[in-house]
Design a protein around this motif. Structure first.
Motif, PDB file in Angstrom:
ATOM      1  N   LEU A  12     -52.043 116.830 172.716  1.00 46.44           N
ATOM      2  CA  LEU A  12     -51.355 118.119 172.830  1.00 46.44           C
ATOM      3  C   LEU A  12     -52.317 119.294 172.759  1.00 46.44           C
ATOM      4  O   LEU A  12     -51.969 120.409 173.118  1.00 46.44           O
ATOM      5  CB  LEU A  12     -50.354 118.277 171.680  1.00 46.44           C
ATOM      6  N   GLN A  13     -53.512 119.036 172.277  1.00 40.94           N
ATOM      7  CA  GLN A  13     -54.434 120.107 171.904  1.00 40.94           C
ATOM      8  C   GLN A  13     -54.724 121.078 173.045  1.00 40.94           C
ATOM      9  O   GLN A  13     -54.966 122.259 172.825  1.00 40.94           O
ATOM     10  CB  GLN A  13     -55.742 119.502 171.390  1.00 40.94           C
ATOM     11  N   SER A  14     -54.692 120.571 174.273  1.00 48.54           N
ATOM     12  CA  SER A  14     -55.025 121.419 175.421  1.00 48.54           C
ATOM     13  C   SER A  14     -53.793 122.078 176.036  1.00 48.54           C
ATOM     14  O   SER A  14     -53.868 122.630 177.130  1.00 48.54           O
ATOM     15  CB  SER A  14     -55.743 120.590 176.491  1.00 48.54           C
ATOM     16  N   SER A  15     -52.650 122.020 175.329  1.00 49.73           N
ATOM     17  CA  SER A  15     -51.415 122.528 175.933  1.00 49.73           C
ATOM     18  C   SER A  15     -51.000 123.894 175.397  1.00 49.73           C
ATOM     19  O   SER A  15     -49.824 124.184 175.243  1.00 49.73           O
ATOM     20  CB  SER A  15     -50.264 121.527 175.716  1.00 49.73           C
ATOM     21  N   LEU A  16     -51.986 124.750 175.107  1.00 44.34           N
ATOM     22  CA  LEU A  16     -51.668 126.119 174.696  1.00 44.34           C
ATOM     23  C   LEU A  16     -51.186 126.883 175.927  1.00 44.34           C
ATOM     24  O   LEU A  16     -51.973 127.282 176.780  1.00 44.34           O
ATOM     25  CB  LEU A  16     -52.892 126.799 174.081  1.00 44.34           C
ATOM     26  N   ALA A  41     -46.063 114.425 174.600  1.00 42.13           N
ATOM     27  CA  ALA A  41     -47.288 115.149 174.966  1.00 42.13           C
ATOM     28  C   ALA A  41     -47.578 115.002 176.458  1.00 42.13           C
ATOM     29  O   ALA A  41     -47.963 115.972 177.127  1.00 42.13           O
ATOM     30  CB  ALA A  41     -48.465 114.637 174.143  1.00 42.13           C
ATOM     31  N   GLU A  42     -47.391 113.795 176.988  1.00 39.93           N
ATOM     32  CA  GLU A  42     -47.621 113.574 178.420  1.00 39.93           C
ATOM     33  C   GLU A  42     -46.602 114.342 179.257  1.00 39.93           C
ATOM     34  O   GLU A  42     -46.929 114.905 180.303  1.00 39.93           O
ATOM     35  CB  GLU A  42     -47.541 112.074 178.738  1.00 39.93           C
ATOM     36  N   LEU A  43     -45.366 114.361 178.796  1.00 42.45           N
ATOM     37  CA  LEU A  43     -44.331 115.116 179.511  1.00 42.45           C
ATOM     38  C   LEU A  43     -44.644 116.609 179.499  1.00 42.45           C
ATOM     39  O   LEU A  43     -44.485 117.298 180.514  1.00 42.45           O
ATOM     40  CB  LEU A  43     -42.966 114.861 178.869  1.00 42.45           C
ATOM     41  N   ALA A  44     -45.086 117.110 178.363  1.00 52.09           N
ATOM     42  CA  ALA A  44     -45.434 118.532 178.261  1.00 52.09           C
ATOM     43  C   ALA A  44     -46.520 118.889 179.266  1.00 52.09           C
ATOM     44  O   ALA A  44     -46.480 119.955 179.892  1.00 52.09           O
ATOM     45  CB  ALA A  44     -45.893 118.860 176.840  1.00 52.09           C
ATOM     46  N   LYS A  45     -47.477 117.997 179.429  1.00 53.21           N
ATOM     47  CA  LYS A  45     -48.567 118.232 180.380  1.00 53.21           C
ATOM     48  C   LYS A  45     -48.039 118.286 181.807  1.00 53.21           C
ATOM     49  O   LYS A  45     -48.409 119.171 182.591  1.00 53.21           O
ATOM     50  CB  LYS A  45     -49.610 117.120 180.246  1.00 53.21           C
ATOM     51  N   VAL A  46     -47.152 117.357 182.156  1.00 55.95           N
ATOM     52  CA  VAL A  46     -46.572 117.328 183.505  1.00 55.95           C
ATOM     53  C   VAL A  46     -45.806 118.616 183.784  1.00 55.95           C
ATOM     54  O   VAL A  46     -45.992 119.263 184.826  1.00 55.95           O
ATOM     55  CB  VAL A  46     -45.635 116.110 183.673  1.00 55.95           C
ATOM     56  N   PHE A  47     -44.953 119.008 182.854  1.00 59.01           N
ATOM     57  CA  PHE A  47     -44.112 120.182 183.078  1.00 59.01           C
ATOM     58  C   PHE A  47     -44.927 121.475 183.104  1.00 59.01           C
ATOM     59  O   PHE A  47     -44.698 122.338 183.956  1.00 59.01           O
ATOM     60  CB  PHE A  47     -43.019 120.263 182.008  1.00 59.01           C
ATOM     61  N   SER A  48     -45.868 121.623 182.191  1.00 59.20           N
ATOM     62  CA  SER A  48     -46.645 122.868 182.150  1.00 59.20           C
ATOM     63  C   SER A  48     -47.540 123.003 183.377  1.00 59.20           C
ATOM     64  O   SER A  48     -47.786 124.117 183.855  1.00 59.20           O
ATOM     65  CB  SER A  48     -47.480 122.951 180.870  1.00 59.20           C
ATOM     66  N   GLY A 106     -36.620 105.878 165.876  1.00 63.52           N
ATOM     67  CA  GLY A 106     -36.728 106.129 164.447  1.00 63.52           C
ATOM     68  C   GLY A 106     -37.983 106.878 164.041  1.00 63.52           C
ATOM     69  O   GLY A 106     -38.718 107.421 164.874  1.00 63.52           O
ATOM     70  N   LEU A 107     -38.222 106.877 162.725  1.00 64.74           N
ATOM     71  CA  LEU A 107     -39.304 107.665 162.153  1.00 64.74           C
ATOM     72  C   LEU A 107     -40.394 106.796 161.538  1.00 64.74           C
ATOM     73  O   LEU A 107     -41.211 107.285 160.756  1.00 64.74           O
ATOM     74  CB  LEU A 107     -38.740 108.621 161.095  1.00 64.74           C
ATOM     75  N   ALA A 108     -40.412 105.508 161.894  1.00 61.19           N
ATOM     76  CA  ALA A 108     -41.513 104.657 161.455  1.00 61.19           C
ATOM     77  C   ALA A 108     -42.795 105.145 162.127  1.00 61.19           C
ATOM     78  O   ALA A 108     -42.748 105.707 163.229  1.00 61.19           O
ATOM     79  CB  ALA A 108     -41.238 103.204 161.836  1.00 61.19           C
ATOM     80  N   PRO A 109     -43.950 104.956 161.485  1.00 64.16           N
ATOM     81  CA  PRO A 109     -45.204 105.484 162.034  1.00 64.16           C
ATOM     82  C   PRO A 109     -45.449 105.123 163.492  1.00 64.16           C
ATOM     83  O   PRO A 109     -45.854 105.978 164.289  1.00 64.16           O
ATOM     84  CB  PRO A 109     -46.266 104.866 161.118  1.00 64.16           C
ATOM     85  N   GLU A 110     -45.190 103.859 163.866  1.00 66.40           N
ATOM     86  CA  GLU A 110     -45.454 103.459 165.252  1.00 66.40           C
ATOM     87  C   GLU A 110     -44.533 104.172 166.235  1.00 66.40           C
ATOM     88  O   GLU A 110     -44.928 104.499 167.360  1.00 66.40           O
ATOM     89  CB  GLU A 110     -45.327 101.942 165.418  1.00 66.40           C
ATOM     90  N   GLU A 111     -43.295 104.443 165.807  1.00 66.23           N
ATOM     91  CA  GLU A 111     -42.365 105.163 166.675  1.00 66.23           C
ATOM     92  C   GLU A 111     -42.717 106.643 166.751  1.00 66.23           C
ATOM     93  O   GLU A 111     -42.565 107.279 167.804  1.00 66.23           O
ATOM     94  CB  GLU A 111     -40.931 104.983 166.172  1.00 66.23           C
ATOM     95  N   LEU A 112     -43.179 107.190 165.644  1.00 62.02           N
ATOM     96  CA  LEU A 112     -43.623 108.585 165.651  1.00 62.02           C
ATOM     97  C   LEU A 112     -44.756 108.778 166.652  1.00 62.02           C
ATOM     98  O   LEU A 112     -44.759 109.727 167.440  1.00 62.02           O
ATOM     99  CB  LEU A 112     -44.102 108.997 164.258  1.00 62.02           C
ATOM    100  N   VAL A 113     -45.709 107.867 166.614  1.00 66.58           N
ATOM    101  CA  VAL A 113     -46.876 107.972 167.487  1.00 66.58           C
ATOM    102  C   VAL A 113     -46.485 107.754 168.948  1.00 66.58           C
ATOM    103  O   VAL A 113     -46.879 108.526 169.834  1.00 66.58           O
ATOM    104  CB  VAL A 113     -47.962 106.960 167.061  1.00 66.58           C
ATOM    105  N   ALA A 114     -45.688 106.716 169.217  1.00 64.55           N
ATOM    106  CA  ALA A 114     -45.300 106.412 170.596  1.00 64.55           C
ATOM    107  C   ALA A 114     -44.502 107.561 171.211  1.00 64.55           C
ATOM    108  O   ALA A 114     -44.765 107.982 172.345  1.00 64.55           O
ATOM    109  CB  ALA A 114     -44.488 105.121 170.638  1.00 64.55           C
ATOM    110  N   LEU A 158     -52.221 109.889 164.028  1.00 67.00           N
ATOM    111  CA  LEU A 158     -51.527 111.152 164.255  1.00 67.00           C
ATOM    112  C   LEU A 158     -52.478 112.192 164.839  1.00 67.00           C
ATOM    113  O   LEU A 158     -52.085 113.002 165.683  1.00 67.00           O
ATOM    114  CB  LEU A 158     -50.914 111.647 162.947  1.00 67.00           C
ATOM    115  N   ARG A 159     -53.736 112.164 164.397  1.00 66.54           N
ATOM    116  CA  ARG A 159     -54.725 113.091 164.956  1.00 66.54           C
ATOM    117  C   ARG A 159     -54.960 112.786 166.431  1.00 66.54           C
ATOM    118  O   ARG A 159     -55.112 113.697 167.248  1.00 66.54           O
ATOM    119  CB  ARG A 159     -56.039 113.005 164.180  1.00 66.54           C
ATOM    120  N   GLU A 160     -55.001 111.507 166.787  1.00 63.51           N
ATOM    121  CA  GLU A 160     -55.172 111.131 168.192  1.00 63.51           C
ATOM    122  C   GLU A 160     -53.988 111.622 169.029  1.00 63.51           C
ATOM    123  O   GLU A 160     -54.158 112.084 170.161  1.00 63.51           O
ATOM    124  CB  GLU A 160     -55.313 109.616 168.316  1.00 63.51           C
ATOM    125  N   THR A 161     -52.791 111.505 168.467  1.00 61.38           N
ATOM    126  CA  THR A 161     -51.605 111.987 169.171  1.00 61.38           C
ATOM    127  C   THR A 161     -51.668 113.502 169.330  1.00 61.38           C
ATOM    128  O   THR A 161     -51.365 114.044 170.400  1.00 61.38           O
ATOM    129  CB  THR A 161     -50.328 111.592 168.398  1.00 61.38           C
TER     130      THR A 161
END
Length: 300
Positions: free
Chosen positions: A138-142, A88-95, A74-82, A131-134
């Motif tokens: 991603l910040q380093s995934s350019l 973000a972790e998956l993006a790092k693995v794949f890139s 869902g779209l509750a804050p805790e689910e958005l963050v999780a 949300l900023r922590e989340t």
């Protein structure tokens, strides 16, 4: 030969005496954990074959898991963050694992993460710190900064060799479009005319260097300008109803001289404009449209 190579890779990665790993059986959490070394999933043209390659099968399997996860959370804050952190972790693995299909998967995960962060900023701005922590994950995934890996992946889909100075400036990116026999204007026109062609699932089944490069550059733009700009706007006391395109005085007053901190040189975006924040508000103002917002819509 490819199937044997992939099989051997995973025997070696988990140990000779260990049980071989079936990539299609791994969960998203297992992939994100890095406990199993993820392989390079390169594109190789199949000769006289209508069957998908094993690498394509693996990429489609991952995309299916992403779609299942997205539709069941869902779209509750805790689910958005999780979910944002998982993507973000998956993006790092794949890139980090290189290869055409991995770039497609990395970009899909980045978009899903950015979509959840964007929704949270528009609808749960009091959770801006989480949300900023989340976003920080991603910040380093350019991806365009990983020039050699990107060009190698794009090379695999065309009968040519790309050689440019840089993908991180307008000139280098423009020369890459030219080497691909097109331009950013033409690619964006085609993507708008045939929107399904730019979706991740289509890019896996019908590889396109030009469309993938377009997606990567657009995601890098959102990652560099839209999302961090909105975070800064909220943290500086800005309210969503102050994002008014007919009168941007308040927006300028709140952001002050920080606007140039949010730029994306490859697409000649020199600073943050109110339209960048306004587009996020428009995109995420309705729960019903979440799965088909402009960021998510390029994935499924």
């Amino acid at each position: 030969m490819r199937r044997f190579t992939l099989f051997l890779f995973f025997i070696l990665s988990v140990g000779i005496n260990a049980k071989p790993v079936d990539l299609n059986e791994l969960t998203l959490v297992e992939i994100a954990s890095g406990s199993i070394a993820w392989p390079e999933l390169e594109f190789t043209a199949e000769v006289d074959s209508d069957q998908p390659s094993q690498f394509e099968d693996v990429a489609l399997s991952v995309l299916g898991k992403l779609q299942e996860h997205e539709s069941s959370h869902g779209l509750a804050p805790e689910e958005l963050v999780a979910s944002g952190r998982l993507y973000a972790e998956l993006a790092k693995v794949f890139s980090n694992s290189k290869g055409y299909y991995n770039l497609v998967l990395a970009d899909a995960c980045r978009r899903l993460a950015l979509s959840r962060i964007g929704y949270g900023l528009v609808n749960s701005s009091d959770e801006v710190e989480l949300l900023r922590e989340t976003y920080g994950k991603l910040q380093s995934s350019l991806i365009l900064e990983q020039e050699a890996a990107v060009l190698e992946a794009l090379d695999s889909t065309i009968d040519a060799s790309l050689s440019v100075e840089s993908l991180t400036n307008p000139e280098g990116l423009s020369r890459t479009w030219e080497a691909l026999g097109t331009s950013i204007a033409k690619v964006r026109y085609e993507a708008a005319k045939h929107p399904n062609s730019a979706k991740s699932v289509q890019l896996i089944q019908y590889p396109s260097a030009a469309l993938l490069l377009n997606n990567l550059s657009e995601t890098d733009l959102i990652l560099s300008v839209h999302i961090p700009g909105m975070i800064a706007f909220i943290e500086r006391g800005g309210q969503l109803d102050q994002i008014d395109l007919s009168n941007i005085t308040k927006f300028k007053e709140i952001m002050g001289d920080t606007r140039s901190s949010f730029s994306f040189p490859p697409l000649s975006v020199k600073k943050l404009y109110a339209i960048h924040l306004y587009s996020l508000v428009e995109m995420f103002s309705s729960d019903e449209d979440f799965m088909t917002n402009d960021i998510n819509d390029r994935v499924f």
